[in-house]
Design a protein around this motif. Structure first.
Motif, mmCIF file in Angstrom:
data_model
loop_
_atom_site.group_PDB
_atom_site.id
_atom_site.type_symbol
_atom_site.label_atom_id
_atom_site.label_comp_id
_atom_site.label_asym_id
_atom_site.label_seq_id
_atom_site.Cartn_x
_atom_site.Cartn_y
_atom_site.Cartn_z
ATOM 1 N N ASP A 41 0.829 -1.207 0.000
ATOM 2 C CA ASP A 41 0.000 0.000 0.000
ATOM 3 C C ASP A 41 0.861 1.253 0.000
ATOM 4 O O ASP A 41 0.600 2.219 -0.714
ATOM 5 C CB ASP A 41 -0.899 0.025 1.259
ATOM 6 C CG ASP A 41 -2.170 -0.807 1.050
ATOM 7 O OD1 ASP A 41 -2.563 -0.992 -0.120
ATOM 8 O OD2 ASP A 41 -2.741 -1.280 2.049
ATOM 9 N N ASP A 42 1.903 1.229 0.843
ATOM 10 C CA ASP A 42 2.805 2.385 0.903
ATOM 11 C C ASP A 42 3.460 2.635 -0.454
ATOM 12 O O ASP A 42 3.587 3.776 -0.893
ATOM 13 C CB ASP A 42 3.928 2.134 1.940
ATOM 14 C CG ASP A 42 3.395 1.976 3.353
ATOM 15 O OD1 ASP A 42 2.357 2.590 3.674
ATOM 16 O OD2 ASP A 42 4.026 1.229 4.139
ATOM 17 N N VAL A 43 3.879 1.535 -1.095
ATOM 18 C CA VAL A 43 4.539 1.680 -2.397
ATOM 19 C C VAL A 43 3.545 2.228 -3.422
ATOM 20 O O VAL A 43 3.866 3.140 -4.200
ATOM 21 C CB VAL A 43 5.129 0.329 -2.875
ATOM 22 C CG1 VAL A 43 5.711 0.451 -4.273
ATOM 23 C CG2 VAL A 43 6.197 -0.166 -1.889
ATOM 24 N N ALA A 44 2.313 1.693 -3.396
ATOM 25 C CA ALA A 44 1.285 2.170 -4.324
ATOM 26 C C ALA A 44 1.040 3.663 -4.112
ATOM 27 O O ALA A 44 1.001 4.457 -5.073
ATOM 28 C CB ALA A 44 -0.009 1.377 -4.116
ATOM 29 N N GLU A 45 0.958 4.045 -2.845
ATOM 30 C CA GLU A 45 0.676 5.447 -2.549
ATOM 31 C C GLU A 45 1.832 6.337 -3.002
ATOM 32 O O GLU A 45 1.607 7.386 -3.612
ATOM 33 C CB GLU A 45 0.431 5.603 -1.043
ATOM 34 C CG GLU A 45 -0.211 6.943 -0.697
ATOM 35 C CD GLU A 45 -0.242 7.172 0.816
ATOM 36 O OE1 GLU A 45 -0.375 6.170 1.557
ATOM 37 O OE2 GLU A 45 -0.115 8.340 1.242
ATOM 38 N N ALA A 46 3.063 5.892 -2.698
ATOM 39 C CA ALA A 46 4.226 6.707 -3.084
ATOM 40 C C ALA A 46 4.310 6.859 -4.598
ATOM 41 O O ALA A 46 4.758 7.884 -5.107
ATOM 42 C CB ALA A 46 5.504 6.082 -2.533
ATOM 43 N N ALA A 47 3.899 5.818 -5.331
ATOM 44 C CA ALA A 47 3.972 5.886 -6.799
ATOM 45 C C ALA A 47 2.709 6.523 -7.384
ATOM 46 O O ALA A 47 2.647 6.770 -8.592
ATOM 47 C CB ALA A 47 4.176 4.488 -7.375
ATOM 48 N N GLY A 48 1.701 6.779 -6.557
ATOM 49 C CA GLY A 48 0.457 7.368 -7.048
ATOM 50 C C GLY A 48 -0.322 6.405 -7.937
ATOM 51 O O GLY A 48 -0.942 6.809 -8.922
ATOM 52 N N VAL A 49 -0.298 5.107 -7.608
ATOM 53 C CA VAL A 49 -1.035 4.102 -8.381
ATOM 54 C C VAL A 49 -1.848 3.237 -7.419
ATOM 55 O O VAL A 49 -1.735 3.376 -6.205
ATOM 56 C CB VAL A 49 -0.088 3.202 -9.212
ATOM 57 C CG1 VAL A 49 0.782 4.042 -10.144
ATOM 58 C CG2 VAL A 49 0.773 2.335 -8.289
ATOM 59 N N SER A 50 -2.622 2.325 -7.969
ATOM 60 C CA SER A 50 -3.451 1.474 -7.116
ATOM 61 C C SER A 50 -2.650 0.251 -6.658
ATOM 62 O O SER A 50 -1.681 -0.158 -7.304
ATOM 63 C CB SER A 50 -4.683 1.008 -7.889
ATOM 64 O OG SER A 50 -4.259 0.126 -8.911
ATOM 65 N N ARG A 51 -3.099 -0.348 -5.560
ATOM 66 C CA ARG A 51 -2.436 -1.539 -5.032
ATOM 67 C C ARG A 51 -2.490 -2.704 -6.041
ATOM 68 O O ARG A 51 -1.465 -3.378 -6.244
ATOM 69 C CB ARG A 51 -3.110 -1.931 -3.717
ATOM 70 C CG ARG A 51 -2.326 -2.888 -2.880
ATOM 71 C CD ARG A 51 -2.910 -2.950 -1.477
ATOM 72 N NE ARG A 51 -2.036 -3.694 -0.593
ATOM 73 C CZ ARG A 51 -2.045 -5.016 -0.470
ATOM 74 N NH1 ARG A 51 -2.901 -5.724 -1.165
ATOM 75 N NH2 ARG A 51 -1.204 -5.632 0.341
ATOM 76 N N PRO A 52 -3.654 -2.922 -6.688
ATOM 77 C CA PRO A 52 -3.692 -4.017 -7.689
ATOM 78 C C PRO A 52 -2.653 -3.846 -8.797
ATOM 79 O O PRO A 52 -2.089 -4.820 -9.284
ATOM 80 C CB PRO A 52 -5.111 -3.937 -8.246
ATOM 81 C CG PRO A 52 -5.909 -3.300 -7.155
ATOM 82 C CD PRO A 52 -4.983 -2.331 -6.476
ATOM 83 N N LEU A 53 -2.399 -2.590 -9.156
ATOM 84 C CA LEU A 53 -1.392 -2.358 -10.203
ATOM 85 C C LEU A 53 -0.011 -2.829 -9.714
ATOM 86 O O LEU A 53 0.734 -3.478 -10.462
ATOM 87 C CB LEU A 53 -1.336 -0.882 -10.593
ATOM 88 C CG LEU A 53 -0.333 -0.619 -11.738
ATOM 89 C CD1 LEU A 53 -0.932 -0.994 -13.085
ATOM 90 C CD2 LEU A 53 0.117 0.829 -11.746
ATOM 91 N N VAL A 54 0.312 -2.527 -8.462
ATOM 92 C CA VAL A 54 1.599 -2.963 -7.919
ATOM 93 C C VAL A 54 1.677 -4.493 -7.966
ATOM 94 O O VAL A 54 2.690 -5.066 -8.372
ATOM 95 C CB VAL A 54 1.812 -2.450 -6.472
ATOM 96 C CG1 VAL A 54 3.160 -2.933 -5.939
ATOM 97 C CG2 VAL A 54 1.741 -0.934 -6.418
ATOM 98 N N TYR A 55 0.565 -5.133 -7.618
ATOM 99 C CA TYR A 55 0.525 -6.599 -7.633
ATOM 100 C C TYR A 55 0.618 -7.163 -9.044
ATOM 101 O O TYR A 55 1.151 -8.262 -9.254
ATOM 102 C CB TYR A 55 -0.746 -7.131 -6.943
ATOM 103 C CG TYR A 55 -0.462 -7.558 -5.528
ATOM 104 C CD1 TYR A 55 0.287 -8.710 -5.266
ATOM 105 C CD2 TYR A 55 -0.903 -6.800 -4.447
ATOM 106 C CE1 TYR A 55 0.570 -9.095 -3.971
ATOM 107 C CE2 TYR A 55 -0.621 -7.182 -3.140
ATOM 108 C CZ TYR A 55 0.113 -8.333 -2.914
ATOM 109 O OH TYR A 55 0.416 -8.720 -1.632
ATOM 110 N N ARG A 56 0.082 -6.409 -10.027
ATOM 111 C CA ARG A 56 0.171 -6.897 -11.398
ATOM 112 C C ARG A 56 1.646 -6.968 -11.824
ATOM 113 O O ARG A 56 2.083 -7.905 -12.490
ATOM 114 C CB ARG A 56 -0.617 -5.985 -12.339
ATOM 115 C CG ARG A 56 -1.073 -6.741 -13.570
ATOM 116 C CD ARG A 56 -1.850 -5.884 -14.563
ATOM 117 N NE ARG A 56 -2.819 -5.005 -13.939
ATOM 118 C CZ ARG A 56 -3.107 -3.766 -14.375
ATOM 119 N NH1 ARG A 56 -2.489 -3.286 -15.457
ATOM 120 N NH2 ARG A 56 -4.002 -3.010 -13.764
#
Lengths: 241, 241
Positions: A41-56
């Motif tokens: 979640d922190d990474v998603a927030e820092a990158a300004g993207v959604s959590r599912p995108l990080v998981y993709r």
């Protein structure tokens, strides 16, 4: 940031760019917090993207992201070592150290977490990545020393100095970045010279390397400066000769 | 061994003796195999006792046994550093190194596993134990240097050398224990002297330590020998002064 910005970014970035954006975000988080305290979640927030995108991009979750970030940091570090084989050795070493120490300065807590171990995300794979960087550093230095087949002593000396530089970097981060980077760099170069000279005293190959290196150094360079500062310290030791 | 022997041993040993017997068995296994490849069955077999007995002493299983063995090794290592504050510093350092290197030689693969990390049994607790040994080593050396309040440079130099000694020990184990222990010890002492002298060139406190240390050294000691071997290596560098 408006809710438009991330959406626009989704469209614009290629897969490679997106991946690298996520790694950068992860690395900047690792620089201020220990890896085990960072969520996707922190990474998603820092990158300004959604959590599912990080998981993709990192279906293996945090461990995979951490290893990818580590691999990317390792590549960046290995680039620090590249230096043309010209001029005095102390200048080449200072140039490489400048880049390496800038990396340490920038990645801060992430650099410590990476090297200090005991982290929940440490595995034999992450250890192998870090060891790979150490090996690359040693190979670079040995290639600058221009020895065809470096012997046990010379290789040990180089690897010992590399470990000492790592230790110095960690202590430096721990002690509020004192002394200033320029001073730390010059001192580490001097430590290298000192270690090499001590080994040269019992190893003919290293002695040849030192003699060749000294011919490229000048009185107004770091070796001249070191020599003039060492003499008064050991000047009273005539009873040893 | 007959089946009588373990039974007799069950009766004879006190709790403390039994515990120490199990730790010794574990340490000797860690010396030849990585901790993750060792089961409690192996430890029971090596100690000649039953598996339930091992569990009675270490109900936390392998992790607890590993940490206890590590703590016991750490204590043993810290004993290596104790050396009376008399005579030339190089002799005191050589004595402590002799004991330390004997420990490395004896514990072999267990020593590598301990320091190299990436082990499945590594945790922040095991890292803290290893760091405690490093800190103890640094404190011992600084106390021999007889400095009231060691500054940043001097402390960094000592800690860098300790890390370099660890690296040298690991490489030495990796390279089939070459060079011989006596030579390795003398060379590590010389590396310490070289690092200290290089720091002395930019730190007044360290310079005072080196000057005081040199007065205790003699021409037929390790410093005299080093000085006479260094001179021919740097003898052609008059252009630097």
């Amino acid at each position: 940031m408006t809710s438009q910005a991330p959406t626009r970014a989704y469209r614009r970035l290629s897969v490679e760019e997106r991946r690298s954006q996520l790694l950068d975000a992860a690395l900047s988080l690792f620089a201020v917090r220990a890896p085990e305290d960072i969520s996707l979640d922190d990474v998603a927030e820092a990158a300004g993207v959604s959590r599912p995108l990080v998981y993709r991009y990192f279906p293996g979750g945090k461990q995979q992201l951490y290893e990818a970030a580590l691999r990317s940091a390792a590549e960046e570090l290995e680039h620090c070592f590249a230096e043309p084989p010209d001029g005095p050795l102390t200048r080449r070493l200072a140039n490489a150290l400048d880049r390496y120490l800038a990396f340490v300065d920038q990645h801060d807590a992430g650099f410590s977490a990476l090297l200090q171990g005991g982290s929940v995300v440490e595995t034999s794979r992450t250890t192998a990545i870090v060891d790979g960087v150490r090996r690359a550093a040693a190979e670079h230095i040995l290639s600058h020393l221009a020895v065809e087949e470096p012997g046990n002593r010379l290789r040990m000396t180089v690897r010992m100095w590399i470990t000492a530089v790592e230790a110095a970097s960690l202590i430096w981060l721990d002690e509020e970045k004192e002394p200033p980077l320029d001073e730390l760099r010059d001192w580490l170069v001097e430590q290298f010279v000192a270690c090499l000279v001590a080994t040269a005293a019992r190893d003919e190959q290293t002695a040849a390397v030192v003699r060749a290196a000294l011919t490229l150094e000048s009185a107004d360079g770091p070796m001249g400066s070191l020599a003039r500062r060492v003499l008064p310290v050991v000047g009273d030791a005539a009873h040893l000769l």
